[in-house]
Write an enzyme that holds these catalytic residues in place. Structure first.
Site, short mmCIF file in Angstrom:
data_model
loop_
_atom_site.label_atom_id
_atom_site.label_comp_id
_atom_site.label_asym_id
_atom_site.label_seq_id
_atom_site.Cartn_x
_atom_site.Cartn_y
_atom_site.Cartn_z
N ASP A 17 31.51 -1.73 12.17
CA ASP A 17 31.60 -1.62 13.62
C ASP A 17 32.99 -1.22 14.09
O ASP A 17 33.55 -1.79 15.03
CB ASP A 17 31.18 -2.95 14.29
CG ASP A 17 30.71 -2.73 15.72
OD1 ASP A 17 30.76 -1.59 16.19
OD2 ASP A 17 30.31 -3.72 16.36
N GLY A 29 32.64 -6.15 27.84
CA GLY A 29 33.67 -5.15 28.12
C GLY A 29 34.92 -5.35 27.29
O GLY A 29 35.77 -4.47 27.19
N ASN A 30 35.05 -6.55 26.66
CA ASN A 30 36.18 -6.80 25.78
C ASN A 30 35.98 -6.17 24.40
O ASN A 30 36.91 -6.09 23.60
CB ASN A 30 36.41 -8.30 25.58
CG ASN A 30 37.31 -8.91 26.63
OD1 ASN A 30 36.85 -9.61 27.52
ND2 ASN A 30 38.60 -8.65 26.54
N SER A 31 34.75 -5.75 24.10
CA SER A 31 34.47 -5.18 22.79
C SER A 31 35.41 -4.03 22.48
O SER A 31 35.59 -3.13 23.30
CB SER A 31 33.03 -4.66 22.72
OG SER A 31 32.12 -5.72 22.65
N HIS A 48 30.04 0.29 18.30
CA HIS A 48 28.98 0.15 19.28
C HIS A 48 29.44 0.52 20.69
O HIS A 48 28.61 0.75 21.57
CB HIS A 48 28.38 -1.27 19.25
CG HIS A 48 29.22 -2.34 19.85
ND1 HIS A 48 29.96 -3.24 19.10
CD2 HIS A 48 29.43 -2.71 21.14
CE1 HIS A 48 30.58 -4.09 19.90
NE2 HIS A 48 30.26 -3.79 21.14
N ILE A 66 28.16 -1.04 -6.72
CA ILE A 66 27.54 -1.17 -8.03
C ILE A 66 26.06 -1.55 -7.92
O ILE A 66 25.37 -1.63 -8.92
CB ILE A 66 28.27 -2.17 -8.93
CG1 ILE A 66 28.19 -3.59 -8.36
CG2 ILE A 66 29.72 -1.75 -9.16
CD1 ILE A 66 28.70 -4.65 -9.33
N GLY A 67 25.58 -1.79 -6.70
CA GLY A 67 24.15 -2.01 -6.51
C GLY A 67 23.68 -3.42 -6.81
O GLY A 67 22.69 -3.60 -7.52
N VAL A 68 24.39 -4.41 -6.26
CA VAL A 68 23.93 -5.80 -6.41
C VAL A 68 23.75 -6.43 -5.04
O VAL A 68 24.44 -6.08 -4.08
CB VAL A 68 24.91 -6.66 -7.24
CG1 VAL A 68 24.95 -6.20 -8.68
CG2 VAL A 68 26.31 -6.65 -6.63
#
Length: 511
Positions: free
Chosen positions: A170, A247-249, A135, A306-308
């Site tokens: 992220d 700003g720490n991100s 981000h 696997i789609g769960v």
């Protein structure tokens, strides 16, 4: 406790945990926060102890602060002007633009303007690899343009390129081209963290320059703050009381050895414009390192899938209601249409107990293992269904190539008989399950349910009628269960989830 033992403990406490030998004949007492000695032989050690405590974390910070950078992202956007939210003839709008610059109706136009955002990052190689949050550089990534400027603690500025990014966790990886080797940090093992352990957050809050704050690890697996920052693939983050501000991100959370144990990602604030209230979150270093390694190798992240859809609130009550002896495994809320799990025969309400004969502890454990698998890998799952363990073979797919859909279910159709039980009024629907038509608002235990919810299963048994629904609840009560596990489909959000319905206590029956 003897006076001699108390003296030793006092000396250790004031030295930041570094024990200094105190002989039994020496008298050491606590006086206004300092060591006071009765013999000259301990004077030198006392002074050393005080100095060591006074220096605190200066050594580890001074060694690593040079590896933390400020990241400035600049892009050009079209200037927006505003006019009132009303129907105005085009030939008159220019008048309202001048009279009502604060109107609600947006009109794009004007000349391009520079937009800049600030964040932090950590250098992780001498040749210029830098890890930060997605981000932080999102504006450049979305526009496929713009400019990223990295500023070192020394003031040196360099232009950075995006190597790759992963919005799901992220994380982003940048690259600069230094003229000489840079100071850098190494990743530590976030899997060994303990609550109460010292940690240091370093970054560039509010653009004032690189600074550090100290705190402890408050929680190692915080999962009540899901989708932290931009992340949508994180099941848990590290919680700390080390001050993390705007700003720490993207900056590092390090341990006392100077190793990265997390990437600062978000904070809990008091209000929209508030600062830190002592609760901050960081992406575990083990997650960040795995993502960075793939970004360096491929430019993107490969994940097994696997789609769960997994249940985040799998509880002991839920486990007991379906006959599981303990709270282990990953409970499935739904399966994605045409995904590997559905093709293999996995159903909502199943609990995955093991993968290739290795026990699954919980949702996070299962998701972590699957995400590291490769497209085409074949795995065998042990699944708990109807109080039995069955084996199901599944072929893993690649998440990024998959249509990550939801199980849409069926549309509610004509309704037949209605029955009221435990504050819920249910009717048969066209298709499997019963639909909730009314809820007793006085029962707080029903707050999570909504009219329109479709109950598909009770204790992993598929519901075909209202009579069967009532009978299944009665049977659970006769077995002295305190609750039952329901598989519920919510048409409004097109989600299928497992929910707990509490049963009457004592000798109270079901009507």
């Amino acid at each position: 406790m003897s006076k001699h033992l108390m003296a030793v403990l006092t000396a250790v406490a004031l030295c930041g945990g570094v024990a200094h030998t105190v002989k039994p004949k020496d008298r050491v007492v606590l006086a206004t926060g300092f060591l006071k000695k009765a013999s000259s032989s301990t004077e030198e050690e006392s002074v050393k102890c005080q100095c060591g405590f006074r220096n605190g974390f200066s050594n580890v910070i001074s060694k690593n602060i040079g590896a933390v950078v400020n990241i400035a992202v600049t892009v050009r956007k079209q200037e927006s002007r505003q006019i009132p939210n009303m129907d105005i003839p085009d030939e008159m709008k220019h008048l309202f633009e001048e009279l009502f610059p604060g109107g609600k109706l947006m009109k794009e136009g004007g000349k391009p303007v520079k937009v800049t955002s600030l964040g932090s990052g950590a250098i992780i190689s001498a040749d210029g690899d830098i890890v930060t949050n997605y981000h932080v550089i999102k504006m450049c990534a979305e526009q496929n343009g713009g400019e990223i400027t990295v500023t070192l603690e020394s003031g040196l500025e360099m232009k950075a390129e995006i190597v790759g990014f992963d919005p799901r966790c992220d994380i982003a990886l940048l690259k600069v081209s230094p003229q000489k080797p840079l100071k850098y940090m190494k990743f530590g093992d976030s899997g060994t963290l303990k609550v109460g352990q010292w940690c240091i957050a370093i970054g560039n809050p509010f653009g004032i320059g690189v600074s550090a704050s100290v705190g402890i690890i408050s929680k190692t697996d915080q999962n009540s703050v899901m989708q932290s920052g931009e992340a949508t693939h994180l099941d848990s983050v590290i919680q700390t009381d080390a001050a993390i501000n705007r700003g720490n991100s993207g900056g590092p959370l390090i341990d006392v050895n100077g190793e990265i144990i997390g990437i600062n990602v978000s904070i809990l604030t008091a209000g929209e414009n508030g600062g830190s209230v002592g609760i901050g979150f960081a992406i575990p270093s083990n997650v960040a390192k795995r993502v960075v390694d793939q970004l360096k190798k491929y430019g993107f992240v490969k994940r097994g899938w696997i789609g769960v859809i997994l249940n985040r609130q799998f509880s002991e009550d839920m486990a007991k209601s379906i006959g599981l002896p303990d709270l282990k495994g990953a409970l499935i809320d739904g399966v994605c249409p045409d995904g590997p799990a559905q093709k293999a025969g996995i159903k909502p309400g199943d609990v995955i107990l093991s993968l290739n004969d290795k026990p699954i502890e919980n949702l996070r454990h299962f998701r972590d293992i699957v995400s590291q698998l490769k497209d085409g890998d074949k795995i065998r799952l042990s699944v708990w269904r109807n109080k039995k363990i069955i084996r199901i073979d599944v072929t893993v797919a690649d998440l990024e190539r998959s249509d990550f859909g939801r199980n849409n279910g069926a549309v509610i159709g004509p309704e037949a008989e209605a029955k009221k039980i435990l504050g819920l009024t249910v009717k048969k629907r066209n298709g499997d399950g019963v639909v909730i038509t009314d809820i007793d608002q006085s029962k707080s235990e029903l707050d999570d349910f909504m009219p329109g919810d479709v109950i598909l299963q009770v204790g992993q048994i598929e519901v075909q009628s209202t009579a069967q629904f009532v009978e299944l609840l009665k049977e659970a009560k006769e077995r002295q269960q305190t609750s039952v596990l329901l598989l519920v489909y919510r048409p409004s959000s097109k989600e299928t989830r497992n929910m707990t319905l509490r049963l009457p206590s004592g000798k109270k029956g079901l009507k």
